[in-house]
Design a protein around this motif. Structure first.
Motif, PDB file in Angstrom:
ATOM      1  N   VAL A 265      54.565  -5.661  -9.785  1.00 61.27           N
ATOM      2  CA  VAL A 265      54.169  -6.706 -10.737  1.00 61.27           C
ATOM      3  C   VAL A 265      55.204  -6.934 -11.836  1.00 61.27           C
ATOM      4  N   ILE A 266      56.366  -6.290 -11.730  1.00 63.04           N
ATOM      5  CA  ILE A 266      57.404  -6.460 -12.749  1.00 63.04           C
ATOM      6  C   ILE A 266      57.860  -7.920 -12.771  1.00 63.04           C
ATOM      7  N   ASN A 267      58.049  -8.453 -13.999  1.00 62.24           N
ATOM      8  CA  ASN A 267      58.483  -9.845 -14.236  1.00 62.24           C
ATOM      9  C   ASN A 267      57.438 -10.871 -13.787  1.00 62.24           C
ATOM     10  N   LYS A 268      56.187 -10.422 -13.635  1.00 61.32           N
ATOM     11  CA  LYS A 268      55.116 -11.348 -13.295  1.00 61.32           C
ATOM     12  C   LYS A 268      54.097 -11.400 -14.434  1.00 61.32           C
ATOM     13  N   ASN A 269      53.298 -12.445 -14.413  1.00 60.03           N
ATOM     14  CA  ASN A 269      52.299 -12.630 -15.452  1.00 60.03           C
ATOM     15  C   ASN A 269      51.264 -11.508 -15.398  1.00 60.03           C
ATOM     16  N   ILE A 270      50.657 -11.226 -16.545  1.00 63.55           N
ATOM     17  CA  ILE A 270      49.688 -10.142 -16.651  1.00 63.55           C
ATOM     18  C   ILE A 270      48.514 -10.344 -15.699  1.00 63.55           C
ATOM     19  N   LEU A 271      48.220 -11.599 -15.345  1.00 58.55           N
ATOM     20  CA  LEU A 271      47.091 -11.867 -14.441  1.00 58.55           C
ATOM     21  C   LEU A 271      47.356 -11.347 -13.033  1.00 58.55           C
ATOM     22  N   TYR A 272      48.652 -11.123 -12.677  1.00 59.23           N
ATOM     23  CA  TYR A 272      48.949 -10.503 -11.386  1.00 59.23           C
ATOM     24  C   TYR A 272      48.532  -9.029 -11.389  1.00 59.23           C
ATOM     25  N   LEU A 273      48.456  -8.429 -12.580  1.00 59.19           N
ATOM     26  CA  LEU A 273      48.098  -7.018 -12.683  1.00 59.19           C
ATOM     27  C   LEU A 273      46.594  -6.831 -12.798  1.00 59.19           C
ATOM     28  N   THR A 274      46.002  -7.569 -13.693  1.00 58.05           N
ATOM     29  CA  THR A 274      44.559  -7.431 -13.903  1.00 58.05           C
ATOM     30  C   THR A 274      43.983  -8.722 -14.466  1.00 58.05           C
ATOM     31  N   ARG A 275      42.728  -8.972 -14.112  1.00 60.69           N
ATOM     32  CA  ARG A 275      42.012 -10.104 -14.678  1.00 60.69           C
ATOM     33  C   ARG A 275      40.851  -9.625 -15.553  1.00 60.69           C
ATOM     34  N   ASP A 276      40.910  -8.343 -15.909  1.00 63.24           N
ATOM     35  CA  ASP A 276      39.884  -7.794 -16.774  1.00 63.24           C
ATOM     36  C   ASP A 276      39.919  -8.532 -18.121  1.00 63.24           C
ATOM     37  N   GLU A 277      38.811  -9.132 -18.461  1.00 65.88           N
ATOM     38  CA  GLU A 277      38.758  -9.977 -19.664  1.00 65.88           C
ATOM     39  C   GLU A 277      39.067  -9.187 -20.923  1.00 65.88           C
ATOM     40  N   GLU A 278      38.620  -7.940 -20.976  1.00 69.14           N
ATOM     41  CA  GLU A 278      38.824  -7.127 -22.168  1.00 69.14           C
ATOM     42  C   GLU A 278      40.308  -6.809 -22.358  1.00 69.14           C
ATOM     43  N   ILE A 279      41.015  -6.461 -21.258  1.00 70.67           N
ATOM     44  CA  ILE A 279      42.443  -6.168 -21.339  1.00 70.67           C
ATOM     45  C   ILE A 279      43.224  -7.417 -21.734  1.00 70.67           C
ATOM     46  N   VAL A 280      42.930  -8.544 -21.074  1.00 67.28           N
ATOM     47  CA  VAL A 280      43.644  -9.802 -21.369  1.00 67.28           C
ATOM     48  C   VAL A 280      43.429 -10.200 -22.818  1.00 67.28           C
ATOM     49  N   ASN A 281      42.205 -10.059 -23.320  1.00 70.91           N
ATOM     50  CA  ASN A 281      41.918 -10.408 -24.714  1.00 70.91           C
ATOM     51  C   ASN A 281      42.654  -9.491 -25.682  1.00 70.91           C
ATOM     52  N   SER A 282      42.753  -8.204 -25.323  1.00 72.62           N
ATOM     53  CA  SER A 282      43.460  -7.265 -26.205  1.00 72.62           C
ATOM     54  C   SER A 282      44.938  -7.630 -26.312  1.00 72.62           C
TER      55      SER A 282
END
Length: 559
Positions: A265-282
């Protein structure tokens, strides 16, 4: 470098060409002028010395003028009448013979040619003098002007300039190639040969010095990068670095494992790693300059995260996240809370009963002797239960806090037979057959081994059926294998994982009837763990249960 050398060489060549051309041109023009004047003077002197001896002077002058078309001879009598002009331009010559220069030339009588400009391309040298008979002889010679001479040599100069251009280009290329070859060869070797191109030796020394500095710095940077990479990769905690545009810059193996991700997932958007709402919001919050933390549930694990902004020159450049697996801590906390609740409940229940019965007796509210005996029996039973519970809790506390215990060589066959003899009486109530199979010897704490087997046999009898069996099997190879098998009621699959928890009961109502504190198997688990062993359960409802323990022969006592 090639262009610079080419420009310099070309400039030097052209300047040298221009200067040499100017110098040689003026030198040539001066020589040409002197030669023209001398030629004219020689001709005048010849005519002056010979014309008086000629009978037909006109014919004589015609013959002389034929040898040089650029020479003009004019013969004027003593009365200023033009008798002969080799160009035949009598009207054109009259303007010359009336000029002041013409008069001055006749007066001086010196062979000193004068000059005037005919046009841009021609100059004329002339002189006039009187003959012995009073007649006048004028001789002129047309020559090329300095401008015409310049135009004549211009093509040659242009050609030479082109030659200089080609030579400069070739020279610059050859010189550049040689210098670069020398530099490249010299950079790879530890020695500088100043005999080849001594002019660039200082540059070479500087290049080598800078190269050494750069190499040292690159090596230091590489060591630092490798060190950081090794540290991050071997961290038990997860590490994640996000850029300002939410691109993943760095992530270690632990973070991928915590988030249950296998792909790159290097050089990719965070959504490629996880779609956990809590992590994305943090991450969103961190990119706005605020730190945050929380707990997420990932693959049945409790993962705590810490999200913080990263500043670069007082501006937010991204964010970093740390992940910590706190599954055990959180579960331990829950177990401690449940244990505290259970201990409070288990202690409170018999104490309440004892207090209630005692209050009845104290207040003399029970008059019947039969009722009194029943209440006294209940007080005794509850007191014993309370005492057993306290002893079991103390046993667990000792097991958890004990760092070292005495160890002896234990014959497990003999120990098992002793335990069987102790429980024969309770087993006979259900007509349960007790037996021991196999042999085994171990170095361990004898009290703990007794407690472990006694709890297992007691449970096997307690939860067995009428006319059942309880068997202790011993096997010895590299390790000691102890199995306690019964033909009892069995344990449901969904409850087998929890039977070693403190105060956990498979069937609450049945346990109340059969007695017990609910701590027996928890004690067994602690003893096995403290001896570096493993415990496995195999059970099937209405068939029976087998609890199998694996212990090293020479055990170490673990905290």
């Amino acid at each position: 470098m090639n262009k610079r050398i080419f420009k310099t060489t070309l400039l030097v060549g052209l300047v040298a060409l221009i200067l040499s051309s100017i110098f040689s041109f003026f030198l040539y023009y001066k020589t040409y002028k002197v030669s023209s004047e001398e030629d004219l003077t020689s001709l005048i002197s010849l005519i002056d010395s010979t014309i008086n001896f000629e009978e037909d002077k006109i014919k004589y002058l015609e013959n002389i003028s034929k040898f040089d078309k650029n020479t003009r001879i004019t013969y004027i009598d003593s009365k200023n009448n033009i008798i002969f002009d080799s160009y035949g331009d009598v009207p054109g010559i009259k303007g010359h013979i009336n000029s002041e220069e013409f008069e001055d030339s006749i007066k001086t009588g010196i062979y000193n040619p004068n000059k005037y400009r005919k046009n841009a391309f021609e100059d004329i040298y002339y002189n006039a003098f009187k003959l012995n008979d009073g007649s006048i002889l004028r001789v002129s010679k047309e020559t090329e002007s300095i401008f015409k001479l310049f135009l004549k040599v211009l093509p040659a100069n242009i050609l030479i300039g082109l030659v200089v251009l080609l030579i400069s280009k070739r020279f610059s290329k050859a010189t550049t190639t040689e210098i670069l070859r020398f530099i490249e060869a010299d950079i790879e070797t530890p020695r500088i040969d100043t005999d080849k191109i001594p002019e660039i030796s200082p540059i070479m020394y500087e290049i080598k010095s800078q190269r050494d500095v750069i190499e040292r710095q690159l090596e230091e940077i590489k060591i630092e990068q490798d060190t950081i990479k090794i540290i991050i990769e071997n961290m038990e905690e997860g590490f994640l670095m996000i850029s300002r545009n939410k691109t993943i810059l760095l992530i270690n193996k632990a973070a991928l494992d915590f988030l249950n991700v296998k792909k790159n997932v290097i050089n990719k958007n965070i959504l490629y790693l996880t779609r956990d709402e809590e992590i994305v919001n943090s991450i969103e919050v961190a990119l706005k300059g605020t730190s945050s933390e929380g707990v997420i549930d990932s693959a049945s694990r409790e993962i705590k995260y810490y999200s913080n902004p990263v500043y670069l020159k007082n501006e937010i450049a991204g964010s970093i996240l740390f992940f910590i697996d706190e599954t055990e801590q959180i579960r331990s906390q829950k177990i401690r809370e449940e244990f505290s609740a259970n201990v409070s409940h288990e202690l409170k229940t018999p104490l309440t009963s004892i207090y209630g019965f005692s209050e009845l007796l104290k207040n003399k509210m029970i008059t019947s002797e039969k009722d009194k005996e029943e209440i006294i029996g209940n007080i005794y039973s509850e007191s014993k239960r309370l005492l057993d519970l306290t002893e079991d809790i103390m046993k667990i506390s000792k097991l958890e806090g004990r760092s070292e215990v005495s160890k002896t060589i234990i014959n497990l066959r003999v120990l098992s037979e002793e335990i069987i003899s102790v429980f024969k009486s309770s087993a006979s109530n259900k007509n349960i057959r007790l037996s021991v199979k196999g042999e085994g010897t171990i170095v361990a704490n004898e009290t703990m081994m007794w407690e472990m087997l006694a709890n297992l046999v007691e449970n096997a009898i307690k939860y067995n059926v009428q006319d059942g069996e309880v068997t202790i099997e011993l096997k010895q190879s590299k390790n000691i294998e102890i199995s306690v098998l019964d033909t009892g009621i069995g344990i449901p699959v969904e409850k087998q994982k929890r039977i070693f928890e403190r105060f956990y009961r498979v069937d609450e109502s049945r346990n109340k009837k059969s007695g017990g504190t609910g701590l027996g198997l928890s004690i067994v688990k602690h003893i096995v763990k403290s001896h570096g062993g493993e415990i496995v359960i195999n059970s099937k409802e209405k068939v029976g249960t087998e609890i199998k323990i694996f212990l090293p022969i020479d055990t170490k006592i673990y905290n």
